[in-house]
Write an enzyme that holds these catalytic residues in place. Sequence first.
Site, PDB file in Angstrom:
ATOM      1  N   ASP A  72      32.294  36.281  33.820  1.00  0.00           N
ATOM      2  CA  ASP A  72      32.298  36.886  35.103  1.00  0.00           C
ATOM      3  C   ASP A  72      33.193  38.259  34.939  1.00  0.00           C
ATOM      4  OD1 ASP A  72      31.851  37.086  38.087  1.00  0.00           O
ATOM      5  OD2 ASP A  72      34.231  36.767  38.121  1.00  0.00           O
ATOM      6  N   GLU A 121      34.611  41.802  37.223  1.00  0.00           N
ATOM      7  CA  GLU A 121      35.194  42.288  38.788  1.00  0.00           C
ATOM      8  C   GLU A 121      35.030  43.928  38.348  1.00  0.00           C
ATOM      9  OE1 GLU A 121      35.759  41.035  41.222  1.00  0.00           O
ATOM     10  OE2 GLU A 121      35.754  38.859  40.419  1.00  0.00           O
ATOM     11  N   GLU A 180      37.487  48.969  49.499  1.00  0.00           N
ATOM     12  CA  GLU A 180      36.806  47.727  49.784  1.00  0.00           C
ATOM     13  C   GLU A 180      36.905  47.008  48.450  1.00  0.00           C
ATOM     14  OE1 GLU A 180      35.980  50.909  49.973  1.00  0.00           O
ATOM     15  OE2 GLU A 180      35.677  51.320  52.319  1.00  0.00           O
ATOM     16  N   HIS A 220      38.776  37.175  44.756  1.00  0.00           N
ATOM     17  CA  HIS A 220      37.984  36.982  43.453  1.00  0.00           C
ATOM     18  C   HIS A 220      38.586  37.473  42.457  1.00  0.00           C
ATOM     19  CE1 HIS A 220      34.101  36.571  45.620  1.00  0.00           C
ATOM     20  NE2 HIS A 220      34.674  36.658  46.565  1.00  0.00           N
ATOM     21  N   ASP A 231      37.101  32.526  38.742  1.00  0.00           N
ATOM     22  CA  ASP A 231      36.015  32.253  38.827  1.00  0.00           C
ATOM     23  C   ASP A 231      35.023  31.758  37.766  1.00  0.00           C
ATOM     24  OD1 ASP A 231      36.254  33.419  41.407  1.00  0.00           O
ATOM     25  OD2 ASP A 231      34.716  35.175  41.102  1.00  0.00           O
TER      26      ASP A 231
END
Length: 244
Positions: free
Chosen positions: A9, A11, A54, A156, A161
């Site tokens: 995963d 980000e 965001e 997150h 994750d």
Amino acid sequence: MIKRQIILDTETTGLYADGSDRLVEFAGLEMVNRQMTDKNLHLYVHPERDMPEEAAKVHGLTIEVLEGKNAPPFAEVGRQIADFLRGAELIIHNAKFDVGFLNMEFRRMGLPTVEELGCTVTDTLSMAREMFPGQKASLDALCNRFSVDRSKRVLHGALIDCELLGEVYLAMTRRQFDLMGEDEKEEPAAQPVASAEMKRGAKLKVIKADEAELAEHEKYLDGLGDSCIWRKEAVPFENGGENA
């Protein structure tokens, strides 16, 4: 057969690998023959640009946080990531997103892409949509479906994750794995089943109540009062039968 898989995963600063967005966190957990190993890779990466508000709300990684972690730019860790991934099957939820960012970062360094590293990709999002058509297929939804505890997932994060996805993937593929027979174990020999067969003409031994037991029974009936049906006389039915 040894099968090396990596639960993966990332980000990022945003959604667009073909724009100006960059990778800010990478996590990969190695799994061999469906067993997690201790060969994992977790890195924070400085994007060398600003962090949109965001995006920070999603993963909690601001530029200040990354600098506090001494996060290096991707150029300093890209080769380490590529070597870690080489030749493995990558298990990713929404693989197009993560592979797109990894390939973008690799190309910036002149490194081979995920495909050129000999990796295959399994997308658990596509798997979930095929297994459960018309139903939610997010990682949160799959955790709920397979009773995977996600209470630690406040934001997150690539590492948490990956941990959740690993459990979800094993749950999603358990039946398929069993059918393939890859985890066959020698079944214990069938145990003989005890059976009793009554021979024709055999007589059952009848044990009658003794005087003490009969007296106790009468005492119990006395406690039931006049409504005790076991002491009522038989009353003939109109059709000639009897009831007790």
